[in-house]
Write an enzyme that holds these catalytic residues in place. Structure first.
Site, PDB file in Angstrom:
ATOM      1  N   GLY A  72       0.829  -1.193   0.000  1.00  0.00           N
ATOM      2  CA  GLY A  72       0.000   0.000   0.000  1.00  0.00           C
ATOM      3  C   GLY A  72       0.868   1.249   0.000  1.00  0.00           C
ATOM      4  O   GLY A  72       2.066   1.199   0.322  1.00  0.00           O
ATOM      5  N   GLY A 120       0.391  -5.146   0.631  1.00  0.00           N
ATOM      6  CA  GLY A 120      -0.868  -5.081  -0.091  1.00  0.00           C
ATOM      7  C   GLY A 120      -0.868  -5.877  -1.377  1.00  0.00           C
ATOM      8  O   GLY A 120      -1.918  -6.327  -1.842  1.00  0.00           O
ATOM      9  N   GLU A 143       6.285  -6.248   7.352  1.00  0.00           N
ATOM     10  CA  GLU A 143       5.617  -5.149   8.058  1.00  0.00           C
ATOM     11  C   GLU A 143       6.211  -4.823   9.424  1.00  0.00           C
ATOM     12  O   GLU A 143       6.192  -3.661   9.845  1.00  0.00           O
ATOM     13  CB  GLU A 143       4.124  -5.461   8.193  1.00  0.00           C
ATOM     14  N   ASP A 151      -0.677  -7.700   7.634  1.00  0.00           N
ATOM     15  CA  ASP A 151      -2.132  -7.563   7.531  1.00  0.00           C
ATOM     16  C   ASP A 151      -2.628  -8.101   6.186  1.00  0.00           C
ATOM     17  O   ASP A 151      -2.111  -9.094   5.709  1.00  0.00           O
ATOM     18  CB  ASP A 151      -2.547  -6.101   7.770  1.00  0.00           C
TER      19      ASP A 151
END
Length: 335
Positions: A72, A120, A143, A151
């Protein structure tokens, strides 16, 4: 007949030809990082194509030669948070709903995971029915290095990697090439010249399963420090060095996340992760990690706290507390 479409100012480009809709993530200079507009555009196209008789198959790919999708657009999220807007909340709500949509989409989706695939990019590819890797594939969920957790459904797909390899991937965030991605069940098929380069995870599996089965991150670190077998000693040293750079809080949170995720559905994992994201912005290591590694690039994040021994159980539990009544959860409609 071919139809060419564009969305989000050209950040997404799609074409429909001979029953195949191809979507290209078109931000090569940013390694095809996902913007909010890209998430909205891809969601809209999937909605439109579900009942479009012209479309039998959907292919997701990245523009350029470097990346499928590096994650992302975390710098935009950082800026949104600093500006006091709610854009960063909306980003994750739309992203997680899209990830779930891809996992449950009724038509075949193929993800061409060429080049860098992180964060992402894993979210929009792991739900594809066919996940293709190649010679240039470099896959990771790094992350914890920026004060976040794995996530985009990582609670679900990492916790289902064989043995304790998923915990290793989530805590340490090593980069996988094609053979290791297939070994982990995070890719389906290799397409490229010759055979894929040999992986290392199968050979490391006995050590990974031993050390990353410990009950806490501190115990994992202590176990790695005792590794004396010649075939694992160098790997253990590299792993300890990597863990020492990660957010102590997010290491503890990630271990708890992946253990919970083993017994949860995909929808429940994504709902849990959305609550965790809110906690990340409150706790602060995520914003600090983006500052240090992406915005100012001093590579010296000031984690709070700085040491694993200082991470309180209550601070970990805070990431998993309910934030909404079930019917009012922003992702309540996922099923």
């Amino acid at each position: 007949m071919e139809e060419r479409l564009s969305a989000s100012g050209g950040e997404l480009i799609a074409g429909i030809h001979a029953g195949v809709a191809t979507v290209t993530l078109n931000r090569p200079a940013a390694l095809n990082a996902l913007s909010l507009g890209m998430l909205r555009g891809l969601t809209a196209w999937l909605d439109a194509w579900e009942n479009d008789e012209r479309v039998r198959l959907i292919v997701l790919r990245g523009a350029g030669e470097k990346a499928f999708c590096a994650g992302g657009d975390v710098r935009a999220l950082h800026d949104s948070f600093k500006a006091g807007t709610e854009g960063y909340h909306e980003f994750f709500e739309i992203e997680y709903a899209l990830d779930f949509r891809i996992h449950t989409y009724p038509k075949t989706i193929v993800a061409v995971m060429d080049g860098i695939v992180m964060g992402g990019g894993m979210g929009i590819s792991q739900g594809a029915r066919v996940r293709i890797v190649g010679e240039r594939t470099r896959m990771a969920m790094p992350e914890t290095a920026i004060g976040l957790f794995p996530d985009v459904g990582g609670s679900y797909f990492l916790s289902r990697v064989p043995g304790r390899v998923g915990i290793y991937l989530g805590l340490v965030g090593p980069t996988l090439r094609a053979a290791d991605a297939i070994y982990c069940g995070l890719a389906d098929v290799y397409v490229g010249p010759g055979e894929p380069a040999a992986g290392e995870l199968e050979a490391l599996r006995p050590a990974i399963d031993q050390h990353f089965d410990e009950p806490s991150v501190a115990a994992i670190v202590a176990s790695l420090r005792k590794e004396e077998r010649p075939e694992y000693r160098e790997w253990a040293g590299r792993t300890l060095e990597a863990l020492a750079k990660r957010s102590p809080t997010m290491l503890a949170v990630t271990l708890e996340q992946l253990r919970r995720g083993r017994e949860m559905s995909l929808a429940d994992c994504l709902r849990m992760e959305l609550a965790m994201i809110h906690a990340c912005f409150e706790q602060g290591d995520f914003v600090e990690g983006i500052r240090a590694l992406i915005v100012e690039k001093d590579n010296e994040p000031r984690w709070r706290p700085e040491r694993l021994e200082e991470v309180a159980r209550a601070s970990v539990d805070a990431f998993f507390r309910p934030r909404w009544q079930p019917a009012r959860h922003p992702l309540a409609t996922l099923d």
